[in-house]
Motif scaffolding. Sequence first.
Motif, PDB file in Angstrom:
ATOM      1  N   MET A  63      10.036  12.621  -4.412  1.00  0.00           N
ATOM      2  CA  MET A  63       9.150  11.754  -3.914  1.00  0.00           C
ATOM      3  C   MET A  63       9.794  10.401  -3.796  1.00  0.00           C
ATOM      4  O   MET A  63       9.306   9.455  -2.973  1.00  0.00           O
ATOM      5  N   LEU A  64      10.423  10.069  -4.959  1.00  0.00           N
ATOM      6  CA  LEU A  64      10.988   8.460  -5.043  1.00  0.00           C
ATOM      7  C   LEU A  64      12.145   8.502  -3.724  1.00  0.00           C
ATOM      8  O   LEU A  64      12.236   7.220  -3.316  1.00  0.00           O
ATOM      9  N   GLY A  65      12.936   9.568  -3.719  1.00  0.00           N
ATOM     10  CA  GLY A  65      13.690   9.485  -2.291  1.00  0.00           C
ATOM     11  C   GLY A  65      12.832   9.276  -1.070  1.00  0.00           C
ATOM     12  O   GLY A  65      13.164   8.454  -0.109  1.00  0.00           O
ATOM     13  N   ALA A  66      11.839  10.026  -0.741  1.00  0.00           N
ATOM     14  CA  ALA A  66      10.703   9.775   0.499  1.00  0.00           C
ATOM     15  C   ALA A  66      10.346   8.449   0.249  1.00  0.00           C
ATOM     16  O   ALA A  66      10.544   7.964   1.340  1.00  0.00           O
ATOM     17  N   ARG A  67      10.047   7.805  -0.748  1.00  0.00           N
ATOM     18  CA  ARG A  67       9.434   6.483  -0.880  1.00  0.00           C
ATOM     19  C   ARG A  67      10.624   5.438  -0.368  1.00  0.00           C
ATOM     20  O   ARG A  67      10.194   4.653   0.700  1.00  0.00           O
ATOM     21  N   GLU A 118       0.981  -1.063  -0.090  1.00  0.00           N
ATOM     22  CA  GLU A 118       0.088   0.084  -0.065  1.00  0.00           C
ATOM     23  C   GLU A 118       0.918   1.196  -0.088  1.00  0.00           C
ATOM     24  O   GLU A 118       0.540   2.238  -0.656  1.00  0.00           O
ATOM     25  N   ILE A 119       1.829   1.320   0.954  1.00  0.00           N
ATOM     26  CA  ILE A 119       2.816   2.242   0.796  1.00  0.00           C
ATOM     27  C   ILE A 119       3.566   2.428  -0.487  1.00  0.00           C
ATOM     28  O   ILE A 119       3.570   3.793  -1.056  1.00  0.00           O
ATOM     29  N   LEU A 120       3.780   1.574  -1.152  1.00  0.00           N
ATOM     30  CA  LEU A 120       4.478   1.784  -2.761  1.00  0.00           C
ATOM     31  C   LEU A 120       3.439   2.150  -3.480  1.00  0.00           C
ATOM     32  O   LEU A 120       3.941   3.011  -4.528  1.00  0.00           O
ATOM     33  N   ASP A 121       2.196   1.691  -3.434  1.00  0.00           N
ATOM     34  CA  ASP A 121       1.009   2.209  -4.401  1.00  0.00           C
ATOM     35  C   ASP A 121       0.817   3.678  -4.184  1.00  0.00           C
ATOM     36  O   ASP A 121       0.630   4.552  -5.137  1.00  0.00           O
ATOM     37  N   ILE A 122       0.706   4.018  -2.772  1.00  0.00           N
ATOM     38  CA  ILE A 122       0.471   5.554  -2.634  1.00  0.00           C
ATOM     39  C   ILE A 122       1.614   6.393  -3.182  1.00  0.00           C
ATOM     40  O   ILE A 122       1.369   7.358  -3.747  1.00  0.00           O
ATOM     41  N   TYR A 123       2.762   5.910  -3.037  1.00  0.00           N
ATOM     42  CA  TYR A 123       4.090   6.668  -3.530  1.00  0.00           C
ATOM     43  C   TYR A 123       3.944   6.802  -4.899  1.00  0.00           C
ATOM     44  O   TYR A 123       4.525   7.814  -5.665  1.00  0.00           O
ATOM     45  N   GLU A 124       3.615   5.750  -5.608  1.00  0.00           N
ATOM     46  CA  GLU A 124       3.507   5.783  -7.344  1.00  0.00           C
ATOM     47  C   GLU A 124       2.706   6.800  -7.496  1.00  0.00           C
ATOM     48  O   GLU A 124       2.864   7.594  -8.724  1.00  0.00           O
ATOM     49  N   VAL A 125       1.512   6.757  -7.027  1.00  0.00           N
ATOM     50  CA  VAL A 125       0.642   7.960  -7.250  1.00  0.00           C
ATOM     51  C   VAL A 125       0.849   9.107  -6.946  1.00  0.00           C
ATOM     52  O   VAL A 125       0.792  10.164  -7.641  1.00  0.00           O
ATOM     53  N   ARG A 126       1.324   9.252  -5.804  1.00  0.00           N
ATOM     54  CA  ARG A 126       1.871  10.697  -5.095  1.00  0.00           C
ATOM     55  C   ARG A 126       3.077  11.228  -6.023  1.00  0.00           C
ATOM     56  O   ARG A 126       2.855  12.365  -6.284  1.00  0.00           O
ATOM     57  N   THR A 127       3.816  10.580  -6.632  1.00  0.00           N
ATOM     58  CA  THR A 127       4.966  10.915  -7.149  1.00  0.00           C
ATOM     59  C   THR A 127       4.393  11.601  -8.725  1.00  0.00           C
ATOM     60  O   THR A 127       5.079  12.525  -8.952  1.00  0.00           O
TER      61      THR A 127
END
Length: 177
Positions: A154-158, A30-39
């Motif tokens: 955002m990728l760094g944050a992820r 879920e975290i990866l999914d959120i970051y994909e969209v958020r990025t």
Amino acid sequence: MREALHRLEGERLVERSGRAVTVRRMTPEEILDIYEVRTTLEGAAARSAATRATALDLMRLKAAQEAMRAQRGGDPWERARLNRRFHQAMWEASHSLTTLDLLERLNSHLFLSAKTMLGVDERWQTVLREHDELIAAIESRDPDAARRIAEHHMLGARDVRMRLFAHDAPTGRAAAS
């Protein structure tokens, strides 16, 4: 109260177990999914901000960044609050109500986790540097650079968030903010 709980349940922020309502735990997927969209959305917001930001928007971004720089003591929750303020100013500078709404919703899901990644001093310094780069791209009206910087940020944050999640996984605590 009941309506508020139903709304939180509808947004998948809480879950019911009988009569009890608890905050839902996030999975790494879920975290990866959120970051994909958020990025993607952060990149779009930054791109729009580079073409639509007003002088007032730029002042707000710079004020938020200065507040981050002035933060002393390394309190991770205060850092997280200041970082949210910066991102909120950037989202607002995009002048896209849809993007703003979607980013606020995604961000609320990250509050389900128990840690903030901004307690890591190295990450904090990187965040400050990347925010400076983002402000410069927005101020120089370079939408491609602004998008690229925001997406990289955002990728760094992820990546940091996932490392913290992996570190805390045995205890069942997720890491995000």
